[in-house]
Design a protein around this motif. Structure first.
Motif, PDB file in Angstrom:
ATOM      1  N   THR A  74       0.835  -1.200   0.000  1.00 56.76           N
ATOM      2  CA  THR A  74       0.000   0.000   0.000  1.00 56.76           C
ATOM      3  C   THR A  74       0.871   1.252   0.000  1.00 56.76           C
ATOM      4  O   THR A  74       1.838   1.339   0.753  1.00 56.76           O
ATOM      5  CB  THR A  74      -0.916   0.012   1.237  1.00 56.76           C
ATOM      6  N   GLN A  75       0.505   2.188  -0.864  1.00 54.59           N
ATOM      7  CA  GLN A  75       1.256   3.441  -0.976  1.00 54.59           C
ATOM      8  C   GLN A  75       0.274   4.621  -0.822  1.00 54.59           C
ATOM      9  O   GLN A  75      -0.931   4.479  -1.057  1.00 54.59           O
ATOM     10  CB  GLN A  75       1.982   3.546  -2.327  1.00 54.59           C
ATOM     11  N   GLU A  76       0.824   5.764  -0.422  1.00 55.45           N
ATOM     12  CA  GLU A  76      -0.024   6.943  -0.233  1.00 55.45           C
ATOM     13  C   GLU A  76       0.768   8.205  -0.565  1.00 55.45           C
ATOM     14  O   GLU A  76       1.935   8.339  -0.181  1.00 55.45           O
ATOM     15  CB  GLU A  76      -0.528   7.022   1.202  1.00 55.45           C
ATOM     16  N   VAL A  77       0.092   9.091  -1.282  1.00 50.94           N
ATOM     17  CA  VAL A  77       0.636  10.420  -1.580  1.00 50.94           C
ATOM     18  C   VAL A  77      -0.412  11.434  -1.105  1.00 50.94           C
ATOM     19  O   VAL A  77      -1.530  11.460  -1.630  1.00 50.94           O
ATOM     20  CB  VAL A  77       0.935  10.598  -3.077  1.00 50.94           C
ATOM     21  N   LYS A  78      -0.050  12.235  -0.130  1.00 52.21           N
ATOM     22  CA  LYS A  78      -0.996  13.204   0.463  1.00 52.21           C
ATOM     23  C   LYS A  78      -0.648  14.598  -0.044  1.00 52.21           C
ATOM     24  O   LYS A  78       0.503  15.047   0.053  1.00 52.21           O
ATOM     25  CB  LYS A  78      -0.920  13.148   1.985  1.00 52.21           C
ATOM     26  N   LEU A  79      -1.692  15.286  -0.573  1.00 52.16           N
ATOM     27  CA  LEU A  79      -1.509  16.615  -1.148  1.00 52.16           C
ATOM     28  C   LEU A  79      -2.378  17.637  -0.413  1.00 52.16           C
ATOM     29  O   LEU A  79      -3.444  17.308   0.131  1.00 52.16           O
ATOM     30  CB  LEU A  79      -1.880  16.618  -2.635  1.00 52.16           C
ATOM     31  N   ARG A  80      -1.908  18.857  -0.456  1.00 46.97           N
ATOM     32  CA  ARG A  80      -2.713  19.995   0.022  1.00 46.97           C
ATOM     33  C   ARG A  80      -2.791  20.992  -1.137  1.00 46.97           C
ATOM     34  O   ARG A  80      -1.755  21.372  -1.702  1.00 46.97           O
ATOM     35  CB  ARG A  80      -2.093  20.649   1.242  1.00 46.97           C
ATOM     36  N   PHE A  81      -4.006  21.385  -1.464  1.00 46.67           N
ATOM     37  CA  PHE A  81      -4.171  22.304  -2.584  1.00 46.67           C
ATOM     38  C   PHE A  81      -5.323  23.277  -2.280  1.00 46.67           C
ATOM     39  O   PHE A  81      -6.138  23.063  -1.362  1.00 46.67           O
ATOM     40  CB  PHE A  81      -4.432  21.551  -3.894  1.00 46.67           C
ATOM     41  N   THR A  82      -5.353  24.315  -3.071  1.00 47.72           N
ATOM     42  CA  THR A  82      -6.369  25.357  -2.896  1.00 47.72           C
ATOM     43  C   THR A  82      -7.277  25.390  -4.124  1.00 47.72           C
ATOM     44  O   THR A  82      -6.787  25.292  -5.262  1.00 47.72           O
ATOM     45  CB  THR A  82      -5.712  26.740  -2.710  1.00 47.72           C
ATOM     46  N   VAL A  83      -8.568  25.467  -3.867  1.00 49.23           N
ATOM     47  CA  VAL A  83      -9.549  25.578  -4.937  1.00 49.23           C
ATOM     48  C   VAL A  83     -10.042  27.022  -4.958  1.00 49.23           C
ATOM     49  O   VAL A  83     -10.558  27.527  -3.951  1.00 49.23           O
ATOM     50  CB  VAL A  83     -10.725  24.604  -4.730  1.00 49.23           C
ATOM     51  N   GLU A  84      -9.883  27.660  -6.079  1.00 52.66           N
ATOM     52  CA  GLU A  84     -10.325  29.045  -6.247  1.00 52.66           C
ATOM     53  C   GLU A  84     -11.344  29.130  -7.379  1.00 52.66           C
ATOM     54  O   GLU A  84     -11.249  28.382  -8.369  1.00 52.66           O
ATOM     55  CB  GLU A  84      -9.143  29.963  -6.542  1.00 52.66           C
ATOM     56  N   GLY A  85     -12.302  29.984  -7.200  1.00 50.73           N
ATOM     57  CA  GLY A  85     -13.340  30.114  -8.205  1.00 50.73           C
ATOM     58  C   GLY A  85     -12.889  30.936  -9.386  1.00 50.73           C
ATOM     59  O   GLY A  85     -12.188  31.941  -9.231  1.00 50.73           O
ATOM     60  N   GLU A  86     -13.242  30.459 -10.563  1.00 46.56           N
ATOM     61  CA  GLU A  86     -13.000  31.187 -11.799  1.00 46.56           C
ATOM     62  C   GLU A  86     -14.327  31.208 -12.564  1.00 46.56           C
ATOM     63  O   GLU A  86     -14.632  30.299 -13.333  1.00 46.56           O
ATOM     64  CB  GLU A  86     -11.894  30.547 -12.646  1.00 46.56           C
ATOM     65  N   GLY A  87     -15.141  32.193 -12.303  1.00 46.38           N
ATOM     66  CA  GLY A  87     -16.460  32.250 -12.889  1.00 46.38           C
ATOM     67  C   GLY A  87     -17.374  31.260 -12.207  1.00 46.38           C
ATOM     68  O   GLY A  87     -17.507  31.226 -10.980  1.00 46.38           O
ATOM     69  N   ARG A 122     -12.215  19.508 -12.585  1.00 44.40           N
ATOM     70  CA  ARG A 122     -13.148  20.616 -12.641  1.00 44.40           C
ATOM     71  C   ARG A 122     -13.884  20.701 -11.296  1.00 44.40           C
ATOM     72  O   ARG A 122     -14.863  19.989 -11.069  1.00 44.40           O
ATOM     73  CB  ARG A 122     -14.135  20.410 -13.792  1.00 44.40           C
ATOM     74  N   PHE A 123     -13.357  21.528 -10.403  1.00 46.85           N
ATOM     75  CA  PHE A 123     -13.942  21.685  -9.079  1.00 46.85           C
ATOM     76  C   PHE A 123     -15.101  22.695  -9.134  1.00 46.85           C
ATOM     77  O   PHE A 123     -15.127  23.594  -9.995  1.00 46.85           O
ATOM     78  CB  PHE A 123     -12.888  22.171  -8.085  1.00 46.85           C
ATOM     79  N   PRO A 124     -16.012  22.567  -8.181  1.00 44.27           N
ATOM     80  CA  PRO A 124     -17.056  23.604  -8.081  1.00 44.27           C
ATOM     81  C   PRO A 124     -16.470  24.881  -7.476  1.00 44.27           C
ATOM     82  O   PRO A 124     -15.564  24.825  -6.659  1.00 44.27           O
ATOM     83  CB  PRO A 124     -18.098  22.965  -7.157  1.00 44.27           C
ATOM     84  N   ALA A 125     -16.952  25.997  -7.911  1.00 46.67           N
ATOM     85  CA  ALA A 125     -16.484  27.275  -7.345  1.00 46.67           C
ATOM     86  C   ALA A 125     -17.082  27.462  -5.960  1.00 46.67           C
ATOM     87  O   ALA A 125     -18.242  27.133  -5.715  1.00 46.67           O
ATOM     88  CB  ALA A 125     -16.887  28.428  -8.257  1.00 46.67           C
ATOM     89  N   ALA A 129     -10.920  27.657  -0.994  1.00 55.16           N
ATOM     90  CA  ALA A 129     -10.987  26.611   0.017  1.00 55.16           C
ATOM     91  C   ALA A 129      -9.674  25.820  -0.019  1.00 55.16           C
ATOM     92  O   ALA A 129      -9.151  25.495  -1.104  1.00 55.16           O
ATOM     93  CB  ALA A 129     -12.170  25.677  -0.220  1.00 55.16           C
ATOM     94  N   THR A 130      -9.133  25.537   1.151  1.00 57.96           N
ATOM     95  CA  THR A 130      -7.913  24.731   1.264  1.00 57.96           C
ATOM     96  C   THR A 130      -8.336  23.292   1.564  1.00 57.96           C
ATOM     97  O   THR A 130      -9.052  23.040   2.547  1.00 57.96           O
ATOM     98  CB  THR A 130      -6.993  25.260   2.369  1.00 57.96           C
ATOM     99  N   VAL A 131      -7.862  22.370   0.744  1.00 61.73           N
ATOM    100  CA  VAL A 131      -8.296  20.963   0.828  1.00 61.73           C
ATOM    101  C   VAL A 131      -7.073  20.076   1.059  1.00 61.73           C
ATOM    102  O   VAL A 131      -6.018  20.273   0.428  1.00 61.73           O
ATOM    103  CB  VAL A 131      -9.035  20.530  -0.454  1.00 61.73           C
ATOM    104  N   LEU A 132      -7.232  19.094   1.955  1.00 64.16           N
ATOM    105  CA  LEU A 132      -6.218  18.051   2.187  1.00 64.16           C
ATOM    106  C   LEU A 132      -6.771  16.735   1.639  1.00 64.16           C
ATOM    107  O   LEU A 132      -7.843  16.287   2.066  1.00 64.16           O
ATOM    108  CB  LEU A 132      -5.904  17.929   3.682  1.00 64.16           C
ATOM    109  N   TYR A 133      -6.028  16.151   0.710  1.00 64.58           N
ATOM    110  CA  TYR A 133      -6.537  14.917   0.067  1.00 64.58           C
ATOM    111  C   TYR A 133      -5.419  13.871   0.003  1.00 64.58           C
ATOM    112  O   TYR A 133      -4.367  14.108  -0.599  1.00 64.58           O
ATOM    113  CB  TYR A 133      -7.035  15.205  -1.352  1.00 64.58           C
TER     114      TYR A 133
END
Length: 214
Positions: free
Chosen positions: A143-156, A188-191, A198-202
């Motif tokens: 089992t392997q895991e890659v954990k990311l933190r990213f920001t979702v910003e609205g564009e329209g 394609r994230f929702p705005a 929004a800051t997301v940890l995945y």
């Protein structure tokens, strides 16, 4: 003179008569002894037994002797069978591990955003993330895991990933880490509502379906 002749005749006759009587008695005794010693006849002699004629029995034909079995060869020394080589990893076989579906964690948000909408957006690019793991699957077992933190910003009316960073990774391969980050660029994230970000940890987990994750 006549008296002398008679006397001489008497002396001559007496020994002769005595000798004759002796011989006669001797012959008589010998005859009686022979007669007494002779075996009495026991009737007519029995004829010799008649044997049945011999029937010639045909002799069995001589059977050929069975061939003698060759002597067994001396047993060869017992050798330990060669050990089977370790199973060769088939580099062409598909890896059974898949990217596990997990719930994203919204750490902060300046505008309301639904975590389920983020999960659906990430699920749409899961085949791209799967390919990132598959390229390094044979070099990284389990089992392997890659954990990311990213920001979702609205564009329209839509949102877009921005400022993605690596939090942790069990795969020490920068190419895999960069590949996972690039895959989120196609999502394609929702705005977020009312604008903002929004800051997301995945965590992306690469595991066999049905196995419990860490």
């Amino acid at each position: 003179m006549a008296s002398s002749n008679r006397t001489l005749l008497r002396w001559l006759l007496i020994p002769a008569v005595s000798l004759g009587l002796f011989l006669l008695l001797t012959l008589g005794a010998a005859w009686v002894t022979r007669f007494m010693d002779a075996p009495e006849p026991s009737g007519p002699a029995a004829p010799p037994p008649v044997l049945p004629p011999r029937v010639a029995v045909p002799s069995e034909p001589s059977r050929p002797e069975p061939p003698t079995a060759p002597l067994p060869r001396p047993a060869a020394p017992v050798r330990e069978p060669p050990r089977a080589p370790p199973p060769r990893e088939d580099w062409d076989a598909p890896d059974p591990r898949r990217v596990e579906a997990v719930e994203p964690v919204v750490e902060a948000s300046s505008g309301r955003i639904d975590a389920e909408d983020i999960r659906l957006a990430v699920q749409a690019v899961t085949p791209l993330v799967q390919q990132c793991f598959q390229d390094a699957a044979q070099r990284n077992r389990g089992t392997q895991e890659v954990k990311l933190r990213f920001t979702v910003e609205g564009e329209g009316s839509e949102g877009k990933m921005n400022r993605g960073v690596l939090v942790s990774s069990t795969i020490p391969d920068p190419m895999v880490q960069a590949c996972v980050l690039d895959s989120l660029l196609d999502a394609r994230f929702p705005a977020p509502h009312l604008g903002g970000s929004a800051t997301v940890l995945y965590p992306f987990r690469f595991t066999v379906p049905g196995d419990a994750g860490p």
